[in-house]
Structure formats: C-alpha cells, structure tokens
Scaffold this active site. Sequence first.
Site, PDB file in Angstrom:
ATOM      1  N   TYR A  38       0.853  -1.194   0.000  1.00  0.00           N
ATOM      2  CA  TYR A  38       0.000   0.000   0.000  1.00  0.00           C
ATOM      3  C   TYR A  38       0.886   1.240   0.000  1.00  0.00           C
ATOM      4  O   TYR A  38       0.838   2.068   0.888  1.00  0.00           O
ATOM      5  CB  TYR A  38      -0.917  -0.026   1.226  1.00  0.00           C
ATOM      6  CG  TYR A  38      -2.233   0.709   1.030  1.00  0.00           C
ATOM      7  CD1 TYR A  38      -3.251   0.145   0.256  1.00  0.00           C
ATOM      8  CD2 TYR A  38      -2.444   1.948   1.601  1.00  0.00           C
ATOM      9  CE1 TYR A  38      -4.447   0.809   0.066  1.00  0.00           C
ATOM     10  CE2 TYR A  38      -3.640   2.631   1.422  1.00  0.00           C
ATOM     11  CZ  TYR A  38      -4.629   2.046   0.660  1.00  0.00           C
ATOM     12  OH  TYR A  38      -5.834   2.720   0.472  1.00  0.00           O
ATOM     13  N   VAL A  40       3.052   2.964  -3.493  1.00  0.00           N
ATOM     14  CA  VAL A  40       2.973   3.819  -4.676  1.00  0.00           C
ATOM     15  C   VAL A  40       1.715   3.534  -5.495  1.00  0.00           C
ATOM     16  O   VAL A  40       0.891   4.419  -5.731  1.00  0.00           O
ATOM     17  CB  VAL A  40       4.237   3.648  -5.552  1.00  0.00           C
ATOM     18  CG1 VAL A  40       4.126   4.493  -6.812  1.00  0.00           C
ATOM     19  CG2 VAL A  40       5.480   4.046  -4.761  1.00  0.00           C
ATOM     20  N   GLN A  41       1.537   2.293  -5.948  1.00  0.00           N
ATOM     21  CA  GLN A  41       0.388   1.934  -6.778  1.00  0.00           C
ATOM     22  C   GLN A  41      -0.786   1.390  -5.967  1.00  0.00           C
ATOM     23  O   GLN A  41      -1.934   1.488  -6.384  1.00  0.00           O
ATOM     24  CB  GLN A  41       0.799   0.887  -7.825  1.00  0.00           C
ATOM     25  CG  GLN A  41       1.529   1.448  -9.020  1.00  0.00           C
ATOM     26  CD  GLN A  41       0.634   2.258  -9.947  1.00  0.00           C
ATOM     27  OE1 GLN A  41      -0.582   2.104  -9.954  1.00  0.00           O
ATOM     28  NE2 GLN A  41       1.250   3.137 -10.741  1.00  0.00           N
ATOM     29  N   HIS A 124       4.209  -4.297 -12.934  1.00  0.00           N
ATOM     30  CA  HIS A 124       5.559  -4.090 -13.449  1.00  0.00           C
ATOM     31  C   HIS A 124       6.129  -5.464 -13.788  1.00  0.00           C
ATOM     32  O   HIS A 124       5.907  -6.428 -13.059  1.00  0.00           O
ATOM     33  CB  HIS A 124       6.402  -3.407 -12.377  1.00  0.00           C
ATOM     34  CG  HIS A 124       7.727  -2.883 -12.843  1.00  0.00           C
ATOM     35  ND1 HIS A 124       7.997  -2.582 -14.161  1.00  0.00           N
ATOM     36  CD2 HIS A 124       8.871  -2.592 -12.147  1.00  0.00           C
ATOM     37  CE1 HIS A 124       9.228  -2.118 -14.253  1.00  0.00           C
ATOM     38  NE2 HIS A 124       9.792  -2.120 -13.051  1.00  0.00           N
ATOM     39  N   GLU A 248       7.594  27.646 -17.341  1.00  0.00           N
ATOM     40  CA  GLU A 248       6.855  27.774 -18.594  1.00  0.00           C
ATOM     41  C   GLU A 248       6.553  26.397 -19.197  1.00  0.00           C
ATOM     42  O   GLU A 248       5.486  26.165 -19.765  1.00  0.00           O
ATOM     43  CB  GLU A 248       7.634  28.626 -19.598  1.00  0.00           C
ATOM     44  CG  GLU A 248       6.831  28.979 -20.842  1.00  0.00           C
ATOM     45  CD  GLU A 248       7.519  30.004 -21.728  1.00  0.00           C
ATOM     46  OE1 GLU A 248       7.006  30.252 -22.832  1.00  0.00           O
ATOM     47  OE2 GLU A 248       8.574  30.553 -21.327  1.00  0.00           O
TER      48      GLU A 248
END
Length: 347
Positions: A38, A40-41, A124, A248
């Site tokens: 539980y 990153v993904q 992954h 920018e």
Amino acid sequence: MAIMDFGGVKEDVVTREEFPLAKAREILASETIAVIGYGVQGPGQALNLKDNGFKVIVGQRSPSKSYDKAVADGFVPGVTLFSPEEALEKATVIMYLLSDAAQIAMWPTVQKHLTKGKALYFSHGFGVTYKDRTGIVPPSDVDVFLVAPKGSGTSLRRLFLEGKGLNSSYAIFQDATGRAKERALALGIGIGSGYLFETTFKNEVYSDLTGERGILMGALAGVMEAQYNVLRKNGHSPSEAFNETVEELTESLIKLVGENGMDWMYANTSTTAQRGALDWRKPFRDATAPVFEELYARVKAGEEAQRSIDTNSQPDYRVKLEAELAEIRDSEMWQAGKTVRSLRPGK
C-alpha cells in the site's frame, strides 16, 4: 478489441466501450482481490476497485504508515484490512504491488499461498523478467499477468475521481485457467484505465526502466539543470532562469503538447519560437540518441535491474536516498522553484 491507427501502425486496444465496467464486475464477481503493498500503486488501484464495486482487501503489516493510510482510506481491520499472510490466504487474485526489492524479500511468503487456480497480478514486469536475479518464479498452475498504468498511483486515483482514466498496458505471462486474459482486462478496467494496450512482461520492463531513467525523469532533470546552469552562468537571475527552464514548460507548454501534440504547440507559438525549436530539435535528438542507446542496452542486459536490486535492498538505502534528494532539493535551481511556486496566484 478496437483496431486503432498509431501513426500508420495498426494496434489492437481495449476500451471501456467494448469492455464495460459491468462486464468486468461480472467476470470478477466471485473473486477476492488482495492488494499486497500500500505504497505507490496500491492505494490508487485498491480504492478505484473498491469504488467500482469489486471485493477488495488489503494486506499490510501493522504498525506502519501504510497500514494507517489504509485505515484512513476506509479499509477496516479484520474486515477488509489484514496482515499480508491473512490477505494472501483469503485471495483468489493477488495484486503484488510492493516495490521490486520488497517483492524479492516477500516472495517466499507469497509463493506458499499461490494455490492452483489463483491469479498473480503485477503492475511491473521486473520480478518475472529478471527471475534469475529476483528468484520470482510463479508455479505453473496459477494465472500470471500484469496491468501497468502509465503514471503514478496518485495520478490514477486523481483521474478516476475526475471521471477520466490513465492508459495502461497489459500482458499475459501464464494462462493456467484459460481465464487469464479476461481476468487481466477486467482488473484493468476496474482500476480505471482509459484504454489498455497489449505488451509482454519483458517489453513492459524494458520500456519502463528506459522511460524512468530517460525522458520521464532522469533526462528531463538533467536537461533542466544544464539549461538553468547556462543561463545563470551568463548573468540571468534565478527567477528568470527557472521560469524559462521549468515554469513555462510545466505550467503551460507541456499541457498543450499533451492536449494537442507537439506540431500544434509549434503552430501556436511565435514565429521566432517556431523557427528556433524546429532548428534545434534535431541537434538535441542526435546528441542524446547515443545516451538512450547505452541506457536501453544496460536495461536489456539486466545491469540496471541489478543496480536497483543491489542498492535498494541495502539497510541504509533510505539514508543515502535522502542525501541524494537533499542535494537536488537544496540546489539553487529547486530553491528558486520553491519560491516561484509560492508566488503562483491562489497559493
């Protein structure tokens, strides 16, 4: 499947039109989906599945920050939140979403719970592709597949809440039940994918490691630093150098590229900007191509994978990582960025 034209090359993709959420729910109606990891993904995928009406449980050690986060996100201890071992036992689909190093460490425990007919899901291809280095070799009587969102778990969740989707790849490594593909696609739709395109475990990890080290993070950071340093060396202020290098790009131009393409952005800038960008595009491409070739070769040879395994499994990895991040965070460029962000309207 929908056949789409990508610059003259035809590809089969799966969209929500031909694979609606109702179909995904039907396919996975009898499944218990355990999210292991539980970090990153895990949160984005678990919450999207939960909100879409699937039976989702989380396996996470306690005490830990991730366990507390799962509780805060609405997973209930003893009901939908368990220890990893309990969740693995209950699951028919195991979503293995730990970091690559943590997957290696926990594999013996996961392997014990991979009984016949279960499904092992990755986001992954690392663990399976580099199995000689990781030791992750799934048993032959379980389905093994991946769905890999093309972005962070945070972005997956944010876009889901906005009613949008993050595109994902999918791959079937092993079809033991005859249902691997429909299970994979159902989960891909369930987590909120915009559309799904087919790949292989090997291609997923090769492209992912190249992209992360290349244009998505490594190359982008390096090129930004190079331009900023040249501007500062030639007398430009930190504010001017940062705005022309980062602000920018991130606040305006890259959004236009994402919405309409690079050609559209060129066509809608000044003629001076058009001419300069078109003239310098190829020199930058040609100068960086050898670096990308070297990078891809290292990924393909497994050298980048071994580097990750060796460093990320060290007990002092977090300490060393913080030192590296501090070097970036404390640099003039990103300190200037902190100030620029604080001056944005609405802050």
